[in-house]
Design a protein around this motif. Sequence first.
Motif, PDB file in Angstrom:
ATOM      1  N   ALA A 183       0.735  -1.409  -0.136  1.00 45.16           N
ATOM      2  CA  ALA A 183       0.481   0.072   0.512  1.00 45.16           C
ATOM      3  C   ALA A 183       0.713   1.060   0.393  1.00 45.16           C
ATOM      4  O   ALA A 183       0.590   2.322  -0.520  1.00 45.16           O
ATOM      5  CB  ALA A 183      -0.775   0.251   0.812  1.00 45.16           C
ATOM      6  N   ASN A 184       2.021   1.316   0.568  1.00 46.46           N
ATOM      7  CA  ASN A 184       3.079   2.113   0.589  1.00 46.46           C
ATOM      8  C   ASN A 184       4.054   2.241  -0.605  1.00 46.46           C
ATOM      9  O   ASN A 184       5.130   2.975  -0.517  1.00 46.46           O
ATOM     10  CB  ASN A 184       3.385   2.623   1.800  1.00 46.46           C
ATOM     11  N   VAL A 185       3.899   1.355  -1.466  1.00 48.17           N
ATOM     12  CA  VAL A 185       5.525   1.366  -2.307  1.00 48.17           C
ATOM     13  C   VAL A 185       4.755   1.243  -3.782  1.00 48.17           C
ATOM     14  O   VAL A 185       3.379   0.536  -3.818  1.00 48.17           O
ATOM     15  CB  VAL A 185       6.636   0.432  -2.054  1.00 48.17           C
ATOM     16  N   GLU A 186       5.291   2.544  -4.270  1.00 49.19           N
ATOM     17  CA  GLU A 186       4.455   3.064  -5.596  1.00 49.19           C
ATOM     18  C   GLU A 186       5.201   1.380  -6.772  1.00 49.19           C
ATOM     19  O   GLU A 186       6.580   1.997  -6.708  1.00 49.19           O
ATOM     20  CB  GLU A 186       4.529   3.836  -6.127  1.00 49.19           C
ATOM     21  N   PRO A 187       4.335   1.332  -6.922  1.00 50.28           N
ATOM     22  CA  PRO A 187       4.910  -0.421  -7.919  1.00 50.28           C
ATOM     23  C   PRO A 187       5.634   0.440  -9.797  1.00 50.28           C
ATOM     24  O   PRO A 187       4.601   2.096  -9.978  1.00 50.28           O
ATOM     25  CB  PRO A 187       4.426  -1.392  -8.813  1.00 50.28           C
ATOM     26  N   GLU A 188       7.122   0.138  -9.888  1.00 49.71           N
ATOM     27  CA  GLU A 188       7.156   1.069 -11.190  1.00 49.71           C
ATOM     28  C   GLU A 188       6.908   0.360 -12.674  1.00 49.71           C
ATOM     29  O   GLU A 188       6.025   0.851 -13.517  1.00 49.71           O
ATOM     30  CB  GLU A 188       9.155   0.736 -11.529  1.00 49.71           C
ATOM     31  N   LYS A 189       5.783  -1.066 -12.418  1.00 43.76           N
ATOM     32  CA  LYS A 189       5.290  -1.112 -13.417  1.00 43.76           C
ATOM     33  C   LYS A 189       3.655  -2.381 -12.911  1.00 43.76           C
ATOM     34  O   LYS A 189       4.172  -2.322 -11.216  1.00 43.76           O
ATOM     35  CB  LYS A 189       5.928  -2.202 -14.290  1.00 43.76           C
ATOM     36  N   GLU A 190       2.998  -3.019 -13.397  1.00 45.54           N
ATOM     37  CA  GLU A 190       1.196  -3.273 -13.293  1.00 45.54           C
ATOM     38  C   GLU A 190       2.262  -5.085 -12.606  1.00 45.54           C
ATOM     39  O   GLU A 190       3.455  -4.892 -12.346  1.00 45.54           O
ATOM     40  CB  GLU A 190       0.824  -3.896 -14.906  1.00 45.54           C
ATOM     41  N   ARG A 191       1.578  -4.724 -10.810  1.00 45.79           N
ATOM     42  CA  ARG A 191       1.977  -6.210 -10.590  1.00 45.79           C
ATOM     43  C   ARG A 191       1.507  -7.193 -11.295  1.00 45.79           C
ATOM     44  O   ARG A 191       0.299  -7.665 -10.282  1.00 45.79           O
ATOM     45  CB  ARG A 191       2.442  -6.363  -8.477  1.00 45.79           C
ATOM     46  N   LEU A 192       1.692  -8.685 -12.225  1.00 46.50           N
ATOM     47  CA  LEU A 192       1.511  -9.094 -12.632  1.00 46.50           C
ATOM     48  C   LEU A 192       1.562 -10.398 -11.581  1.00 46.50           C
ATOM     49  O   LEU A 192       2.074 -10.629 -10.950  1.00 46.50           O
ATOM     50  CB  LEU A 192       1.629  -9.210 -13.934  1.00 46.50           C
ATOM     51  N   GLN A 193       0.189 -11.022 -11.754  1.00 49.65           N
ATOM     52  CA  GLN A 193       0.163 -12.146 -10.682  1.00 49.65           C
ATOM     53  C   GLN A 193      -0.994 -13.577 -11.807  1.00 49.65           C
ATOM     54  O   GLN A 193      -0.859 -13.571 -12.543  1.00 49.65           O
ATOM     55  CB  GLN A 193      -0.376 -12.270  -9.703  1.00 49.65           C
ATOM     56  N   SER A 194       0.068 -14.456 -11.597  1.00 47.37           N
ATOM     57  CA  SER A 194      -0.426 -16.147 -12.763  1.00 47.37           C
ATOM     58  C   SER A 194      -1.528 -16.751 -11.667  1.00 47.37           C
ATOM     59  O   SER A 194      -1.848 -15.931 -10.408  1.00 47.37           O
ATOM     60  CB  SER A 194       0.636 -17.054 -12.581  1.00 47.37           C
ATOM     61  N   ILE A 195      -2.393 -17.534 -11.862  1.00 48.25           N
ATOM     62  CA  ILE A 195      -3.426 -17.896 -11.179  1.00 48.25           C
ATOM     63  C   ILE A 195      -2.924 -19.108 -10.477  1.00 48.25           C
ATOM     64  O   ILE A 195      -3.471 -18.589  -9.113  1.00 48.25           O
ATOM     65  CB  ILE A 195      -3.949 -18.637 -12.263  1.00 48.25           C
ATOM     66  N   ARG A 206      -1.643 -16.741  -7.421  1.00 46.70           N
ATOM     67  CA  ARG A 206      -3.295 -16.057  -6.674  1.00 46.70           C
ATOM     68  C   ARG A 206      -4.210 -17.329  -5.907  1.00 46.70           C
ATOM     69  O   ARG A 206      -4.404 -17.081  -5.419  1.00 46.70           O
ATOM     70  CB  ARG A 206      -4.412 -15.637  -7.977  1.00 46.70           C
ATOM     71  N   SER A 207      -4.116 -18.179  -6.426  1.00 50.21           N
ATOM     72  CA  SER A 207      -4.474 -19.784  -6.249  1.00 50.21           C
ATOM     73  C   SER A 207      -4.128 -19.328  -4.466  1.00 50.21           C
ATOM     74  O   SER A 207      -4.967 -20.217  -4.038  1.00 50.21           O
ATOM     75  CB  SER A 207      -4.241 -21.087  -6.509  1.00 50.21           C
ATOM     76  N   ARG A 208      -3.021 -19.245  -3.903  1.00 51.19           N
ATOM     77  CA  ARG A 208      -2.517 -19.125  -3.364  1.00 51.19           C
ATOM     78  C   ARG A 208      -2.791 -18.537  -1.787  1.00 51.19           C
ATOM     79  O   ARG A 208      -2.857 -18.706  -0.628  1.00 51.19           O
ATOM     80  CB  ARG A 208      -1.019 -18.891  -2.741  1.00 51.19           C
ATOM     81  N   PHE A 209      -3.743 -18.074  -1.843  1.00 57.74           N
ATOM     82  CA  PHE A 209      -5.014 -17.323  -0.946  1.00 57.74           C
ATOM     83  C   PHE A 209      -6.062 -16.705  -1.274  1.00 57.74           C
ATOM     84  O   PHE A 209      -6.782 -16.120  -0.901  1.00 57.74           O
ATOM     85  CB  PHE A 209      -4.012 -15.654  -0.886  1.00 57.74           C
ATOM     86  N   ASP A 210      -6.104 -18.049  -1.974  1.00 58.06           N
ATOM     87  CA  ASP A 210      -7.959 -16.781  -2.842  1.00 58.06           C
ATOM     88  C   ASP A 210      -9.339 -17.842  -1.376  1.00 58.06           C
ATOM     89  O   ASP A 210     -10.270 -16.656  -1.258  1.00 58.06           O
ATOM     90  CB  ASP A 210      -7.905 -18.107  -3.810  1.00 58.06           C
ATOM     91  N   ASP A 211      -8.409 -18.421  -1.210  1.00 56.28           N
ATOM     92  CA  ASP A 211      -9.705 -19.231  -0.248  1.00 56.28           C
ATOM     93  C   ASP A 211      -9.723 -17.810   0.881  1.00 56.28           C
ATOM     94  O   ASP A 211     -10.432 -17.940   1.552  1.00 56.28           O
ATOM     95  CB  ASP A 211      -8.938 -20.793   0.491  1.00 56.28           C
ATOM     96  N   ALA A 212      -8.689 -17.094   1.448  1.00 56.85           N
ATOM     97  CA  ALA A 212      -8.816 -16.626   2.688  1.00 56.85           C
ATOM     98  C   ALA A 212      -9.878 -15.550   2.371  1.00 56.85           C
ATOM     99  O   ALA A 212     -10.028 -14.889   3.190  1.00 56.85           O
ATOM    100  CB  ALA A 212      -7.348 -16.388   3.211  1.00 56.85           C
ATOM    101  N   LEU A 213      -9.444 -15.067   1.306  1.00 53.04           N
ATOM    102  CA  LEU A 213     -10.563 -13.632   0.292  1.00 53.04           C
ATOM    103  C   LEU A 213     -11.981 -14.024   0.775  1.00 53.04           C
ATOM    104  O   LEU A 213     -12.493 -13.479   0.714  1.00 53.04           O
ATOM    105  CB  LEU A 213     -10.108 -13.876  -0.815  1.00 53.04           C
ATOM    106  N   LYS A 214     -12.512 -15.177   0.435  1.00 52.78           N
ATOM    107  CA  LYS A 214     -13.904 -15.687   0.758  1.00 52.78           C
ATOM    108  C   LYS A 214     -14.473 -14.802   2.522  1.00 52.78           C
ATOM    109  O   LYS A 214     -15.588 -15.187   3.130  1.00 52.78           O
ATOM    110  CB  LYS A 214     -14.092 -17.396   0.672  1.00 52.78           C
ATOM    111  N   CYS A 215     -13.625 -14.775   3.395  1.00 51.10           N
ATOM    112  CA  CYS A 215     -13.561 -15.151   4.997  1.00 51.10           C
ATOM    113  C   CYS A 215     -14.526 -13.272   5.136  1.00 51.10           C
ATOM    114  O   CYS A 215     -14.256 -12.349   4.230  1.00 51.10           O
ATOM    115  CB  CYS A 215     -12.419 -14.265   5.610  1.00 51.10           C
ATOM    116  N   ILE A 216     -15.230 -13.918   5.906  1.00 53.71           N
ATOM    117  CA  ILE A 216     -16.920 -12.548   5.903  1.00 53.71           C
ATOM    118  C   ILE A 216     -16.684 -11.813   7.023  1.00 53.71           C
ATOM    119  O   ILE A 216     -17.563 -11.346   7.547  1.00 53.71           O
ATOM    120  CB  ILE A 216     -17.962 -13.259   5.434  1.00 53.71           C
ATOM    121  N   LEU A 217     -15.694 -12.046   7.966  1.00 56.29           N
ATOM    122  CA  LEU A 217     -14.802 -11.654   9.600  1.00 56.29           C
ATOM    123  C   LEU A 217     -16.720 -11.876  10.123  1.00 56.29           C
ATOM    124  O   LEU A 217     -17.119 -11.004  10.714  1.00 56.29           O
ATOM    125  CB  LEU A 217     -15.227 -10.039   9.138  1.00 56.29           C
TER     126      LEU A 217
END
Length: 241
Positions: free
Chosen positions: A124-136, A139-150
Amino acid sequence: MKVTLKVYRFNPEADIEPHYDTFKVEAEPNERILDCLNKIRWQQDSTLSFRMSCAHGICGSDGLTINSQSALACQKLVEDYDYTKEILIEPLKYFDVLKDLIVDLTPFFERVKSVNPKTPSSPANVEPEKERLQSIEERSRFDDALKCILCGCCYGACPVMVEQDQEFIGPAAILREQRYIFDSRTADAQERLQVMQKPHGVWACKSYYMCTVVCPKNIKVTEAILRTKKKIIKEQQPKVE
Ligand code: SF4
Ligand code: FES
């Protein structure tokens, strides 16, 4: 048919001790526990207090203890329980009760926020020089965690939190941190692993798997915690050149 619900009651302005009230409601087996609670509130006792919003397993506001296990009232049907007997409705364990089925979730949100520091090298505090690309695959390494509804159900179900270590940061907080630690775009994974190793951090988890059992989004919470522990151990190994 008539379904009987035995409901925990506590009004801090009037009661010295909590008590239980029993209600009989007209309900079909495929109606939700939340529907039954609404019928009580609308037809029998308008003072019954509980949280709800979306009624579709999205907002996470109606976490309760139903027959001794954490669950969202909107995701559980009458037929999920033995409705020939009383269905016991109580607030989430671990948290202080504000009124009836409403608990104070402040400790939950404090813990979730505490493990996500905005360090100088955080993305959040580091401006990237180019787009941070990510492979599928990345991304799948943390997909599950994104489902949390707190929803806090995992805190109410965790034996460590409820019975052993009240200061434990808890499953959802670790899950949230795991999401950043395993994100290939994260620049401060090492700092985050340090945060996880503080007292009452990831090592306080004893792998009871109850968070995984009750999670309404079917997140493999314990697996995420174990993966974080393994990462800490791996990072501590001397690097072979
Ligand atoms: Fe709820 Fe599951 Fe997130 Fe815990 S991990 S807060 S049980 S959605
Ligand atoms: Fe929103 Fe149940 S009311 S998750």
